[in-house]
Design a protein around this motif. Structure first.
Motif, PDB file in Angstrom:
ATOM      1  N   GLN A  64      -4.222   3.552  13.929  1.00  0.00           N
ATOM      2  CA  GLN A  64      -2.876   3.860  13.475  1.00  0.00           C
ATOM      3  C   GLN A  64      -2.247   4.923  14.366  1.00  0.00           C
ATOM      4  OE1 GLN A  64      -2.368   5.268   9.380  1.00  0.00           O
ATOM      5  NE2 GLN A  64      -0.361   4.301   9.289  1.00  0.00           N
ATOM      6  N   TYR A 120       0.840  -1.185   0.000  1.00  0.00           N
ATOM      7  CA  TYR A 120       0.000   0.000   0.000  1.00  0.00           C
ATOM      8  C   TYR A 120       0.887   1.252   0.000  1.00  0.00           C
ATOM      9  CZ  TYR A 120      -4.144  -2.715   1.434  1.00  0.00           C
ATOM     10  OH  TYR A 120      -5.210  -3.596   1.490  1.00  0.00           O
ATOM     11  N   GLN A 121       0.337   2.321  -0.558  1.00  0.00           N
ATOM     12  CA  GLN A 121       0.965   3.640  -0.485  1.00  0.00           C
ATOM     13  C   GLN A 121       0.075   4.536   0.368  1.00  0.00           C
ATOM     14  OE1 GLN A 121       0.473   6.503  -3.751  1.00  0.00           O
ATOM     15  NE2 GLN A 121       2.703   6.641  -3.891  1.00  0.00           N
ATOM     16  N   GLN A 122       0.662   5.178   1.381  1.00  0.00           N
ATOM     17  CA  GLN A 122      -0.117   6.080   2.222  1.00  0.00           C
ATOM     18  C   GLN A 122       0.506   7.473   2.173  1.00  0.00           C
ATOM     19  OE1 GLN A 122      -0.484   5.160   6.460  1.00  0.00           O
ATOM     20  NE2 GLN A 122      -2.448   6.212   6.552  1.00  0.00           N
ATOM     21  N   TYR A 182       5.246   3.627   2.538  1.00  0.00           N
ATOM     22  CA  TYR A 182       4.924   2.400   1.809  1.00  0.00           C
ATOM     23  C   TYR A 182       4.744   1.288   2.839  1.00  0.00           C
ATOM     24  CZ  TYR A 182       5.694   5.069  -2.320  1.00  0.00           C
ATOM     25  OH  TYR A 182       5.567   6.021  -3.289  1.00  0.00           O
ATOM     26  N   ALA A 197       5.875   9.335   0.378  1.00  0.00           N
ATOM     27  CA  ALA A 197       4.761   8.688   1.058  1.00  0.00           C
ATOM     28  C   ALA A 197       5.329   7.629   1.992  1.00  0.00           C
ATOM     29  CB  ALA A 197       3.809   8.029   0.052  1.00  0.00           C
ATOM     30  N   LEU A 251      -8.928   4.261  11.294  1.00  0.00           N
ATOM     31  CA  LEU A 251      -9.196   4.070   9.870  1.00  0.00           C
ATOM     32  C   LEU A 251     -10.290   3.036   9.662  1.00  0.00           C
ATOM     33  CD1 LEU A 251      -5.490   3.812   8.683  1.00  0.00           C
ATOM     34  CD2 LEU A 251      -7.021   5.700   8.148  1.00  0.00           C
ATOM     35  N   GLN A 278      -3.930  10.802   4.262  1.00  0.00           N
ATOM     36  CA  GLN A 278      -4.824   9.922   3.499  1.00  0.00           C
ATOM     37  C   GLN A 278      -4.812   8.511   4.092  1.00  0.00           C
ATOM     38  OE1 GLN A 278      -6.464  11.089   0.556  1.00  0.00           O
ATOM     39  NE2 GLN A 278      -5.675  13.091   1.172  1.00  0.00           N
ATOM     40  N   GLY A 279      -5.813   7.721   3.700  1.00  0.00           N
ATOM     41  CA  GLY A 279      -5.772   6.309   4.042  1.00  0.00           C
ATOM     42  C   GLY A 279      -4.866   5.562   3.076  1.00  0.00           C
ATOM     43  N   PRO A 280      -4.427   4.361   3.431  1.00  0.00           N
ATOM     44  CA  PRO A 280      -3.595   3.571   2.522  1.00  0.00           C
ATOM     45  C   PRO A 280      -4.331   3.247   1.224  1.00  0.00           C
ATOM     46  CG  PRO A 280      -3.531   2.668   4.758  1.00  0.00           C
ATOM     47  CD  PRO A 280      -4.628   3.687   4.731  1.00  0.00           C
ATOM     48  N   LYS A 281      -3.585   3.224   0.120  1.00  0.00           N
ATOM     49  CA  LYS A 281      -4.118   2.856  -1.189  1.00  0.00           C
ATOM     50  C   LYS A 281      -3.354   1.660  -1.714  1.00  0.00           C
ATOM     51  CE  LYS A 281      -2.975   4.707  -5.157  1.00  0.00           C
ATOM     52  NZ  LYS A 281      -2.737   5.639  -6.267  1.00  0.00           N
ATOM     53  N   LYS A 285     -10.118   8.336   4.943  1.00  0.00           N
ATOM     54  CA  LYS A 285      -8.971   9.155   5.321  1.00  0.00           C
ATOM     55  C   LYS A 285      -8.671   9.091   6.812  1.00  0.00           C
ATOM     56  CE  LYS A 285      -9.430  12.470   1.546  1.00  0.00           C
ATOM     57  NZ  LYS A 285      -9.573  13.910   1.186  1.00  0.00           N
TER      58      LYS A 285
END
Lengths: 114, 111
Positions: free
Chosen positions: B38, A35-37, A90, A88, B87, A41-44, B103
């Protein structure tokens, strides 16, 4: 039980350089995720592996990002060349298998691209 | 496209002051809804999975509930150590098993 391990924890590189991140999932977990955060933002999800096969890489910028999971255990995510917007955290996560199984996350690698 | 909206963005509570965090979601078919905590500089820590409307789960001062459109994380008599970003994520029945995250809500509990 040991958790998901990631290294390095922090990395600072200049744009257009390359970088690689390593992840070792929880023992016995067949599914591995990257994931990328981005800050705030939330993780993608970037890519999902089931054993050593790719299940979903639809959101991976394939022109610069690549990932592999040799032997179905640990995994490497690479960025080449890096852009400023790649700054970001990771995150690597693993789960027992596909399905509504909880994903367990590692501490992440914070990447800063200058 | 799956969507998750969390509110409020930030919440400041006095120690012992109970409150709720909201997670509204849109999915074609829900496989599971996940709550994570988190802490700064750390990866998300799993809290709960909810699978169907009406389901509730509890852990210490936290209780998660689920309806067809939203989930709530209720925090009863919070302590400073509950301060973190919470989250919410959904997993769709269609396609791969990826999580779509909101978010987050940043919770601060003041002594």
């Amino acid at each position: 039980e040991a958790g998901v391990a990631q290294s390095p924890r922090y990395k600072i590189i200049e744009k257009r350089q390359s970088v690689a991140f390593w992840c070792n999932p929880i023992s016995g977990h067949a599914t591995l995720y990257w994931y990328q955060q981005i800050l705030g933002q939330g993780p993608k999800l970037l890519i999902q592996f089931q054993n050593n096969g790719v299940v979903d890489d639809s959101q991976l910028p394939k022109d610069r990002f690549s990932a592999e999971r040799l032997k179905g255990v640990d995994s490497t995510l690479k960025i080449q060349p890096a852009k400023l917007e790649d700054s970001a955290v990771y995150l690597c996560a693993s789960s027992l298998a596909d399905g509504a199984y909880e994903q367990y996350f590692g501490p992440g690698t914070r990447l800063t691209v200058t | 496209e799956d969507q998750v909206t969390q509110s409020p963005e930030a919440l400041r509570l006095q120690e012992g002051e109970s409150s709720s965090l909201n997670c509204s979601y849109t999915v074609s078919g829900l496989r599971g809804l996940f709550w994570y905590r988190q802490d700064p500089g750390k990866g998300p820590e799993f809290l709960f999975t909810l699978y169907s409307a009406g389901e509730e789960k509890e852990k210490e001062r936290l209780k998660a509930t689920l309806t067809k459109k939203e989930s709530f994380l209720h925090i009863t008599a919070p302590k400073p150590e509950d301060s973190a970003t919470y989250l919410c994520a959904v997993q769709d029945r269609a396609g791969s098993y990826q999580l779509t995250f909101g978010k987050g809500t940043k919770l601060s509990v003041i002594p």
